[in-house]
Design an enzyme around this catalytic site. Structure first.
Site, PDB file in Angstrom:
ATOM      1  N   ASP A  79       2.487   0.050   4.297  1.00  0.00           N
ATOM      2  CA  ASP A  79       3.193  -1.203   4.591  1.00  0.00           C
ATOM      3  C   ASP A  79       3.467  -1.248   6.097  1.00  0.00           C
ATOM      4  O   ASP A  79       4.088  -0.318   6.641  1.00  0.00           O
ATOM      5  CB  ASP A  79       4.508  -1.216   3.785  1.00  0.00           C
TER       6      ASP A  79
ATOM      7  N   ASP B 191      -3.877  -1.385   4.056  1.00  0.00           N
ATOM      8  CA  ASP B 191      -3.269  -2.527   3.352  1.00  0.00           C
ATOM      9  C   ASP B 191      -2.073  -2.041   2.535  1.00  0.00           C
ATOM     10  O   ASP B 191      -2.075  -0.916   2.030  1.00  0.00           O
ATOM     11  CB  ASP B 191      -4.299  -3.188   2.429  1.00  0.00           C
TER      12      ASP B 191
ATOM     13  N   TYR C 119       6.853 -19.254   9.266  1.00  0.00           N
ATOM     14  CA  TYR C 119       5.485 -18.784   9.531  1.00  0.00           C
ATOM     15  C   TYR C 119       5.075 -19.142  10.966  1.00  0.00           C
ATOM     16  O   TYR C 119       4.566 -18.301  11.706  1.00  0.00           O
ATOM     17  CB  TYR C 119       4.533 -19.420   8.513  1.00  0.00           C
TER      18      TYR C 119
HETATM   19  N1  LIG Z   1      -6.453 -17.845   5.670  1.00  0.00           N
HETATM   20  C1  LIG Z   1      -6.052 -18.726   6.555  1.00  0.00           C
HETATM   21  O1  LIG Z   1      -6.309 -19.945   6.440  1.00  0.00           O
HETATM   22  C2  LIG Z   1      -5.286 -18.270   7.779  1.00  0.00           C
HETATM   23  C3  LIG Z   1      -5.041 -19.223   8.777  1.00  0.00           C
HETATM   24  C4  LIG Z   1      -4.355 -18.842   9.917  1.00  0.00           C
HETATM   25  C5  LIG Z   1      -3.925 -17.534  10.062  1.00  0.00           C
HETATM   26  N2  LIG Z   1      -4.166 -16.627   9.079  1.00  0.00           N
HETATM   27  C6  LIG Z   1      -3.666 -15.271   9.293  1.00  0.00           C
HETATM   28  O2  LIG Z   1      -4.716 -14.354   9.139  1.00  0.00           O
HETATM   29  C7  LIG Z   1      -4.222 -13.133   8.591  1.00  0.00           C
HETATM   30  C8  LIG Z   1      -5.016 -12.819   7.349  1.00  0.00           C
HETATM   31  O3  LIG Z   1      -4.948 -13.913   6.458  1.00  0.00           O
HETATM   32  P1  LIG Z   1      -5.821 -13.919   5.135  1.00  0.00           P
HETATM   33  O4  LIG Z   1      -6.082 -15.314   4.769  1.00  0.00           O
HETATM   34  O5  LIG Z   1      -6.932 -12.976   5.303  1.00  0.00           O
HETATM   35  O6  LIG Z   1      -4.723 -13.354   4.106  1.00  0.00           O
HETATM   36  P2  LIG Z   1      -4.910 -12.415   2.820  1.00  0.00           P
HETATM   37  O7  LIG Z   1      -3.709 -12.708   1.985  1.00  0.00           O
HETATM   38  O8  LIG Z   1      -6.259 -12.635   2.215  1.00  0.00           O
HETATM   39  O9  LIG Z   1      -4.868 -10.951   3.421  1.00  0.00           O
HETATM   40  C9  LIG Z   1      -3.700 -10.423   3.987  1.00  0.00           C
HETATM   41  C10 LIG Z   1      -3.617  -8.963   3.599  1.00  0.00           C
HETATM   42  O10 LIG Z   1      -2.457  -8.425   4.243  1.00  0.00           O
HETATM   43  C11 LIG Z   1      -1.850  -7.539   3.331  1.00  0.00           C
HETATM   44  N3  LIG Z   1      -0.426  -7.395   3.660  1.00  0.00           N
HETATM   45  C12 LIG Z   1       0.558  -8.311   3.520  1.00  0.00           C
HETATM   46  N4  LIG Z   1       1.718  -7.797   3.893  1.00  0.00           N
HETATM   47  C13 LIG Z   1       1.479  -6.515   4.269  1.00  0.00           C
HETATM   48  C14 LIG Z   1       2.296  -5.461   4.740  1.00  0.00           C
HETATM   49  N5  LIG Z   1       3.625  -5.598   4.882  1.00  0.00           N
HETATM   50  N6  LIG Z   1       1.717  -4.286   5.053  1.00  0.00           N
HETATM   51  C15 LIG Z   1       0.380  -4.112   4.922  1.00  0.00           C
HETATM   52  N7  LIG Z   1      -0.439  -5.069   4.446  1.00  0.00           N
HETATM   53  C16 LIG Z   1       0.109  -6.267   4.134  1.00  0.00           C
HETATM   54  C17 LIG Z   1      -2.053  -8.165   1.956  1.00  0.00           C
HETATM   55  O11 LIG Z   1      -1.930  -7.189   0.916  1.00  0.00           O
HETATM   56  C18 LIG Z   1      -3.447  -8.740   2.092  1.00  0.00           C
HETATM   57  O12 LIG Z   1      -4.434  -7.840   1.604  1.00  0.00           O
HETATM   58  C19 LIG Z   1      -2.736 -13.365   8.305  1.00  0.00           C
HETATM   59  O13 LIG Z   1      -1.974 -12.814   9.328  1.00  0.00           O
HETATM   60  C20 LIG Z   1      -2.620 -14.871   8.283  1.00  0.00           C
HETATM   61  O14 LIG Z   1      -1.340 -15.299   8.651  1.00  0.00           O
HETATM   62  C21 LIG Z   1      -4.838 -16.975   7.928  1.00  0.00           C
END
Ligand SMILES: NC(=O)c1ccc[n+]([C@@H]2O[C@H](COP(=O)([O-])OP(=O)(O)OC[C@H]3O[C@@H](n4cnc5c(N)ncnc54)[C@H](O)[C@@H]3O)[C@@H](O)[C@H]2O)c1
Length: 253
Positions: A63, A37, A158
């Protein structure tokens, strides 16, 4: 699930939400887990929790937009946890500046979103592929969104970034299937979580999600983690190149 115990998997965005749910499910299956992360503190918290259950886990502050950092991270995974057998790309962002009609969105928001969501997915896969091939094959699970499948109107940048992840999954399946790499994509719907999913964990977000899908509730990170673990497992050995909506049925509407 078959083929997870004792094997090593790398999860980007593993410090929160769906990535965290995936790490936890893999650890319950007896896998070795590398939690990557950008937020090193979150990755450490998750990895520490997994280690307390007796699972081998490491945390990687990295990252996904930095190729050399990812290359180093993959090398560390193989050195400390053994041959890499799978990757889940859950790292992603949603820029609040994206909740607008397209003509009002800055190029900075558009490019910044694509850099992490699509570019970061591309780089994580690029850097993991040599290790997966070296291990004799493995599985990749990309995380897109139902925003890639439906015009539900939240975030042009997005949605475009996630459409790219779907397309990337398909070309990857074509290019690497014969080399023993299975690739599938999960498109989550509304999933409650501590990061991007915080809105869906709130009362307002929860009732919005309940109206939008036939199951009438939000999804849980654990449910998405279970799907990712299945796609990594040998139980999914003939599942390849698929784009799977895990959204409580929202996409049938
Ligand atoms: N939660 C939802 O409703 C939802 C719906 C559709 C898709 N998604 C997708 O699922 C995935 C996870 O979503 P989530 O809800 O668990 O989000 P989250 O924000 O809980 O977790 C995402 C994690 O990615 C990390 N991150 C962000 N940018 C980064 C980078 N450049 N390098 C390394 N780490 C990085 C963040 O620090 C975070 O810990 C995402 O790709 C999101 O687009 C989520």
């Amino acid at each position: 699930m078959n083929g997870l115990s004792g094997r090593t998997f790398l999860v980007t965005g593993g410090g929160s939400g769906i990535g965290r749910g995936t790490c936890e499910r893999l650890s319950k299956e007896g896998s070795r887990v590398a939690v990557l992360d950008r937020d090193g503190g979150r990755a450490k918290t998750v990895a520490n929790r997994l280690r307390q259950t007796g699972i081998e886990a490491i945390d990687l502050a990295c990252d996904v937009t930095h190729e050399s950092a990812l290359t180093d991270a993959v090398q560390r995974v193989v050195a400390e946890l053994g041959p890499l057998r799978g990757l889940v790309t859950s790292a992603g962002i949603f820029d609040p500046g994206d909740i607008r009609p397209l003509a009002e969105i800055s190029l900075e928001t558009f490019e910044g979103t694509l850099r992490v969501n699509l570019g970061g997915t591309f780089l994580a896969i690029k850097c993991a592929l040599p290790a997966l091939l070296e291990a004799g094959g493995g599985a990749i699970v990309t995380i897109a969104s139902t925003a890639a499948l439906r015009g539900h109107g939240r975030g042009p940048s997005y949605s475009a970034s996630k459409g790219g992840v779907v397309a990337l999954t398909r070309i990857l399946a074509e290019q690497y299937g014969e080399r023993g790499i299975r690739v599938n994509c999960i498109c989550p719907g509304a999933v409650a979580g501590e990061g991007m999913g915080a809105y869906f964990a709130s009362e307002a977000g929860g009732s919005q999600a309940a109206r939008e899908n036939p199951l009438g509730r939000v999804g849980l990170a654990e449910e998405l983690g279970a799907t990712a673990a299945y796609l990594l497992s040998e139980d999914a050995s003939f599942v390849h190149g698929q784009i799977l909506a895990v959204d409580g049925g929202a996409s049938v509407r």
